[in-house]
Design an enzyme around this catalytic site. Structure first.
Site, short mmCIF file in Angstrom:
data_model
loop_
_atom_site.label_atom_id
_atom_site.label_comp_id
_atom_site.label_asym_id
_atom_site.label_seq_id
_atom_site.Cartn_x
_atom_site.Cartn_y
_atom_site.Cartn_z
N HIS A 191 -2.81 3.80 5.58
CA HIS A 191 -4.10 3.03 5.83
C HIS A 191 -5.16 3.31 4.94
O HIS A 191 -5.99 2.81 4.94
CB HIS A 191 -3.98 2.32 7.20
CG HIS A 191 -5.49 1.49 7.05
ND1 HIS A 191 -5.39 0.49 6.49
CD2 HIS A 191 -6.73 1.78 8.05
CE1 HIS A 191 -6.67 -0.58 6.70
NE2 HIS A 191 -7.44 0.45 7.76
N ARG B 11 0.81 -0.67 0.25
CA ARG B 11 0.22 0.20 0.42
C ARG B 11 1.01 1.38 0.11
O ARG B 11 1.61 1.62 0.71
CB ARG B 11 -0.86 0.41 1.14
CG ARG B 11 -0.78 0.68 2.02
CD ARG B 11 -2.61 1.26 3.34
NE ARG B 11 -2.07 0.39 4.00
CZ ARG B 11 -1.37 0.69 5.24
NH1 ARG B 11 -0.19 1.97 4.93
NH2 ARG B 11 -1.10 0.49 6.48
N TYR C 182 5.22 4.75 11.33
CA TYR C 182 5.78 2.83 11.27
C TYR C 182 6.58 2.41 9.78
O TYR C 182 6.82 1.13 9.99
CB TYR C 182 4.19 2.00 11.62
CG TYR C 182 3.23 2.40 11.17
CD1 TYR C 182 3.08 1.54 9.51
CD2 TYR C 182 2.18 2.85 10.77
CE1 TYR C 182 1.78 1.60 8.35
CE2 TYR C 182 1.13 3.51 10.07
CZ TYR C 182 1.32 2.66 9.08
OH TYR C 182 -0.01 2.89 8.06
C1 LIG Z 1 -12.47 -7.16 13.68
C2 LIG Z 1 -11.92 -5.87 12.94
N1 LIG Z 1 -10.81 -5.51 14.18
C3 LIG Z 1 -10.47 -4.50 14.65
C4 LIG Z 1 -10.57 -3.44 13.13
C5 LIG Z 1 -9.88 -2.27 12.57
N2 LIG Z 1 -8.77 -1.91 11.50
C6 LIG Z 1 -9.49 -1.94 10.06
S1 LIG Z 1 -8.42 -2.28 9.42
C7 LIG Z 1 -7.28 -3.27 10.25
C8 LIG Z 1 -6.54 -3.41 9.47
C9 LIG Z 1 -6.30 -4.67 8.26
O1 LIG Z 1 -5.06 -5.07 7.57
P1 LIG Z 1 -5.56 -6.13 6.60
O2 LIG Z 1 -6.48 -6.97 7.08
O3 LIG Z 1 -3.61 -6.17 6.45
O4 LIG Z 1 -5.86 -5.32 5.08
P2 LIG Z 1 -5.33 -3.97 4.89
O5 LIG Z 1 -5.92 -2.71 5.63
O6 LIG Z 1 -4.26 -3.64 5.11
O7 LIG Z 1 -6.26 -4.32 3.27
C10 LIG Z 1 -7.94 -2.77 11.46
C11 LIG Z 1 -6.62 -3.26 12.68
C12 LIG Z 1 -11.28 -3.96 11.99
N3 LIG Z 1 -11.79 -3.25 10.83
N4 LIG Z 1 -12.54 -4.98 11.97
#
Ligand SMILES: Cc1ncc(C[n+]2csc(CCOP(=O)(O)OP(=O)(O)O)c2C)c(N)n1
Lengths: 326, 326, 378
Positions: C277, C273, C286
């Site tokens: 985020h 990415r 980070y």
């Molecule tokens: C169950 C849950 N816990 C926490 C969150 C908060 N949150 C949103 S995105 C994220 C990180 C997601 O990372 P990843 O699965 O690697 O996907 P990316 O955002 O990198 O596409 C978090 C912790 C959430 N949306 N759902």
């Protein structure tokens, strides 16, 4: 004394406790290097290192389950769930274990953990980021439920929560994280769990709220008092479990009229429990039905329409007047 | 007409609906070869085959999450969660998804599924096998909550649940699974949601109940009837939607009301009922509203379970207390 | 506008013609190197020239959309937004392999997948602009709504594919999630079900190296995410997620397998990415600038453009023209988004149940009364 926002007060509370109690640690998603998505744990990893500010894998059940195990073996974990809406994957660990360990082991074990989560709407967030889930936890025997409404309460209540021998669900009104500053005493202090805050004295009507809605209630009460000449007593519960029913009771005996303000969905919310207690115990003192002002029985809308869901000062004023004019 | 037990009536309802509608399927732990640990799905595998009666891996979140996908794509899954205490692992899907899909997609998608689970105590089961979790679901927007009290209702309500376009939490009073038999029509019949059942008429006091406690309340009412006390007993059948009209009509007649529930008291469905009644029928009330509930504790293991479970004696005692009030 | 020319690169998905090329969990499959040179001729999908250009148009438009959405958010004209830049090849590549009857279950970052599949850019803006209207998916489009709770959609996708299988339909479902998603219990439950019931699901993990601030090494100590599939009893494969051709090739193969009863596949698309985020995040907390720069050298757009140039299909002039067209397309979506009418408050009650129960009707009436009191002139 320093002027702090609510989120700074939480940060301060964590640091105070971590300095004086080596067993205390924070864990959760992004709480370490990033300092938490709301910066509630900012700087903690620098001061206390990665073993006491633990960036966990993305797994809420894992976070709470692990915290329970740590607590059983002598630590005092403060687990952060990033948002209210993501407490549900940890629901099983919370209701089936954290809440019951003391009971299950006849007091041999307990789970003195704090589960912190930002809660409530009003910050134009996405779905699952604006929920008010307190009623589920209130309904679960064995959990304490705490919802501060301002910086100095937030600090004192969080310290009390960390020191409490039982698991505490600590819900932080995220819309108030940076909404205002307040004098916050330096060093550690506790605000006892189970003692509500009498925000304002009055004779005509008792207005009760907690967490995200307390400030709105106090402000609206002020306005209505001025406009209508009504004398409004305002109570901020601070903790839902244990509940300071004594203060409620004294107040209702005096005023005979009650309005309860909650942000969550209406049906089976915590306002229902307060109203039930009042009608069960204080019916003879009531001059009017207890009025609820609450969210609706719908999922909280995305932010374009969110304002229609959320109680605002107009709805609150209307509720107060409804109670007063019955 | 056949004399069936409640669990047989459920089995019958499933068969009737599966014969009528090919999209209906059952999934869960041990529902296939074993016919369900309570035999609710006995014989279904033989009649409908392994494609429609699915023994799943042991994973409640998986069962409910998969059922959501199945429902989205044209099936009508009836998911069985083996016990009330194992619904929390699926809680996230239940509250974050099934109740919201219609809303989230502006009506493009819906999730016509049923989650069946045995609930409640009184069968000398181990921990996590005796809970009464209805309030969690009643507080969650978008879910219907159905709790039959006997065989006839169980069949008609389950058929309605399967045909309903929205997700339904269907909680079966396991203590009544084999407690008594009732005439159950062989054909299919659907009992409407949101229509309570007047189990007994009376003019002195209204008792509102559901599930296991409804029949217990009826027994208590009959005993009091012998003493010349007229107790009206309402069996809600469905908590969401709620038959508020039946409740108000009765309370306006009797002026006195007791809620009898098995769940822990605080923030339970009874609290909501009391709140609604005082909101809508305040001037009809001739005595404080009363409730009996389980206590705000985890339901004890069976040596002391009796102390927790409300019995007819407690119902009678509370009714008398309310009647004494003048 | 959705992808206009459904393509079936059957030649690349025919198992027998593959012979030695097994599902690889050792090192990512790559067809194009970062210079756009084909390094595996055998696997190169034989897509017509026009289609290649159209694919590039999609990726460039997605990037252009992303940049515009970010700036709208900064100007306060859009809510929190999750940018996709850097992941265009992973998204367009996998979406390109989907057929209309397949079902697609996105997380919150798959804007390009959603639009390639038939939603509109304006829908994406509408959603991130705080309205459920953005989730109103056209009847003929088998996209599911965005799923915010991490990893939950994995089960929904599996269930949808399972329903298709039970009815004997030739369809597949694809679930998108991130590296962080693989830590949740639902990842395990979804893959386990799919393995047990041989459900035609493609589990498409965009491993973009971070879950907000938490690096991939903090999610799992497995050497790869792809290898987790072994434990569930089906194929896992790593692919260079910044290589459109490789992503397309492998997703296509996995989908074909799924549609023809061969069961599930886990694909780990290695990508990055480029931006935050979400707009609420600050990546400098980070990640190092050097790390981001290093990944920008592997930009999927540059790679694909070079491929087109090497094939003599693309010139600077074409690039210029495309950039302008992409901007114009996005601008049109923005214009439409900003003219969205306010919706009546009934909308927030209406879809809770098929039919509104009394308490919702009562609450809606009360809200209307309140709004009238507030603004009596209306
Ligand atoms: C169950 C849950 N816990 C926490 C969150 C908060 N949150 C949103 S995105 C994220 C990180 C997601 O990372 P990843 O699965 O690697 O996907 P990316 O955002 O990198 O596409 C978090 C912790 C959430 N949306 N759902």
């Amino acid at each position: 004394m320093a002027q702090m926002t609510l989120v700074q007060a939480i940060n301060d509370a964590l640091k105070c406790e971590m300095r004086q109690d080596k067993r205390v640690l924070v864990m959760g998603e992004d709480v370490g290097v990033d300092g938490g998505v709301f910066r509630a744990t900012d700087g903690i990893i620098n001061e206390f290192g990665p073993d006491r500010a633990i960036d966990t894998p993305l797994a809420e059940s894992g976070i709470v389950g692990a915290a329970i195990g740590m607590a059983v073996n002598g630590l005092r974990p403060v687990a952060e769930i990033q948002f209210d809406g993501f407490m549900t994957p940890a629901f099983d660990q919370i209701v089936s274990h954290a809440a019951r360990l003391r009971w299950r082991s006849r007091g041999r074990f307990s789970a003195p953990i704090v589960v912190r989560a930002p809660y409530g709407g009003g910050i134009r967030a996405l779905e699952h980021h604006s929920e008010s889930p307190e009623a589920w936890y209130v309904h679960t025997p064995g959990l304490k439920v705490v919802t501060p409404s301002g910086p100095s309460d937030a600090k004192g209540l969080l310290i009390a929560a960390i020191r409490d021998p039982d698991p505490v669900i600590y819900l932080e009104p995220k819309r108030l994280y940076r909404a205002f500053r307040e004098e916050v005493p330096e060093g550690a202090y506790e605000i006892p769990l189970g003692k509500a805050n009498l925000v304002r004295e009055g004779r005509d009507v008792t207005a009760i709220s907690w967490g995200s809605m307390s400030r709105l209630l106090a402000q609206t009460a002020e306005e209505v008092a001025e406009q209508d000449g009504t004398s409004i007593e305002v109570i901020d519960l601070r903790t839902l479990v244990p509940l300071d029913f004594e203060l409620i009771s004294q107040s209702v005996k005096k005023t005979g009229r009650v309005v309860i303000l909650q942000e969550s969905a209406r049906t089976c919310g915590f306002a229902s429990e307060i109203a039930a207690l009042i009608t069960e115990r204080l019916l003879l003192h009531l001059e009017a039905p207890v009025v609820r002002v609450s969210g609706y029985d719908i999922a909280i809308p995305y932010f374009r329409m969110e304002e229609h869901y959320l109680p605002d000062s107009g709805k609150v004023a209307r509720g107060i007047r409804q109670a007063v004019t019955y | 007409m056949a004399q069936l037990t409640l669990v047989q009536a459920i089995n019958d309802a499933l068969k009737v609906e599966m014969r009528r509608d090919k999209s209906v399927m059952v999934l869960g732990e041990d529902v296939g070869v074993d016919g369900g640990v309570f035999r609710a799905t006995e014989g279904l595998l033989q009649e409908f085959g392994a494609g429609r009666i699915v023994d799943t891996p042991l994973a409640e979140s998986g069962i409910v999450g998969a059922a959501i996908g199945l429902a989205l794509n044209g099936m009508k899954p009836v998911a069985e969660i083996q016990f009330d205490g194992f619904m929390p692992p699926a809680f996230d899907h239940v509250v974050s998804h099934i109740g919201r899909v219609r809303w989230r997609s502006r009506g493009r998608f819906n999730v016509p599924m049923v989650i069946r689970a045995p609930y409640g105590g009184g069968i000398h089961a181990p921990e996590h096998h005796s809970e009464s979790p209805e309030a969690y679901y009643a507080h969650t927007p978008g879910l219907k909550v159905v709790m039959p009290s006997g065989p006839y209702d169980a069949k008609g309500l389950l058929i309605s649940a399967i045909r309903d376009p929205d997700p339904v939490i269907y909680l079966e009073p396991k203590k009544n699974y084999r407690a008594f038999r009732e005439e159950v029509p062989e054909n299919d019949y659907a009992l409407p949601f949101g229509k309570a059942n007047l189990l007994k008429e009376g003019s002195d006091i209204t008792v509102i109940s559901w599930g296991y406690m409804a029949r217990l309340s009826l027994q208590a009412a009959e005993m009091l009837g012998e003493q010349g006390i007229g107790v009206e007993v309402i069996d809600l059948r469905t908590l969401v939607p709620l038959d508020i009209n039946a409740i108000l009509a009765s309370v306006q007649k009797t002026g006195r009301c007791l809620i009898a529930q098995e769940a822990p008291q605080t923030c339970a469905f009874g609290s909501e009922l009391m709140t609604l009644i005082q909101e809508k029928a305040f001037d009809s009330l001739r005595a404080p509203l009363g409730r009996i509930s389980g206590f705000d504790i985890t339901i004890p293991l069976y040596r002391l379970e009796e102390a927790y479970m409300p019995d007819a004696g407690r119902v009678i005692r509370k009714i008398k207390e309310i009647l004494q009030f003048s | 506008m959705a992808k206009s020319t459904p393509t079936k690169a059957k030649s690349t998905s025919d198992e027998s013609s593959k012979g030695d090329h097994s599902w690889s969990i050792e090192g990512p499959i790559q067809i194009l190197d970062p210079a756009g040179k084909v390094i595996d001729k055998e696997l190169e999908p034989k897509l017509p020239d026009d289609e290649l250009k159209e694919i590039y148009r999609w990726m460039v438009t997605a990037r252009s959309f992303d940049e515009r959405a970010l700036s709208l958010q900064r100007q306060g004209r859009l809510g929190t937004y999750a940018p996709l830049s850097g992941q265009e090849a992973a998204q367009v590549g996998s979406a390109w392999a989907l057929e209309q009857q397949d079902w697609m279950f996105p997380s919150y970052r798959e804007h390009a997948v959603q639009v390639v599949r038939g939603q509109r850019w304006v829908d994406i803006l509408t959603y991130w602009g705080g309205s459920e209207e953005g989730n109103r998916i056209p009847k003929n489009v088998n996209n599911f709504t965005i799923s915010i709770p991490i990893a939950t959609q994995i089960l929904h996708a599996m269930g949808a594919a399972w329903a298709g299988k039970l009815r004997g339909e030739k369809m597949a479902a694809i679930a998108y999630f991130g590296d962080g998603g693989t830590s949740e219990g639902d990842f395990h439950e979804g893959l386990n079900f799919a393995g047990v019931f041989k459900v035609g699901t493609v589990f498409f993990c965009q491993n973009n190296q971070y879950a907000i601030s938490v690096p991939r090494e903090r999610q799992t100590s497995s050497e790869t995410i792809a290898q987790k599939a072994i434990a569930y009893g089906f194929d896992g494969v790593q692919v260079d997620g910044n290589d459109f051709l490789a992503v397309y090739y492998i997703t296509n193969r996995a989908l074909e397998k799924a549609r023809s009863g061969g069961g599930p596949t886990l694909i780990e698309a290695i990508t990055y990415r480029f931006s935050h985020h979400t707009t609420a995040d600050d990546w400098t907390r980070y990640r190092s600038a050097a790390e981001v720069e290093e990944w920008k050298q592997k930009d999927p757009l540059i790679r694909f453009r070079k491929y087109l140039e090497n094939k003599k299909l693309w010139s600077d002039k074409d690039e210029q023209k495309l950039l302008e067209e992409a901007k114009a397309e996005v601008a049109k979506a923005v214009e439409e988004y900003e003219k969205l009418p306010e919706r009546d408050v009934e909308e927030i009650f209406k879809y809770t149940f098929a039919e509104m129960p009394w308490n919702l009707k009562e609450q809606l009436e009360d809200l209307r009364a309140y709004l009238k009191e507030k603004k009596p002139e209306e």
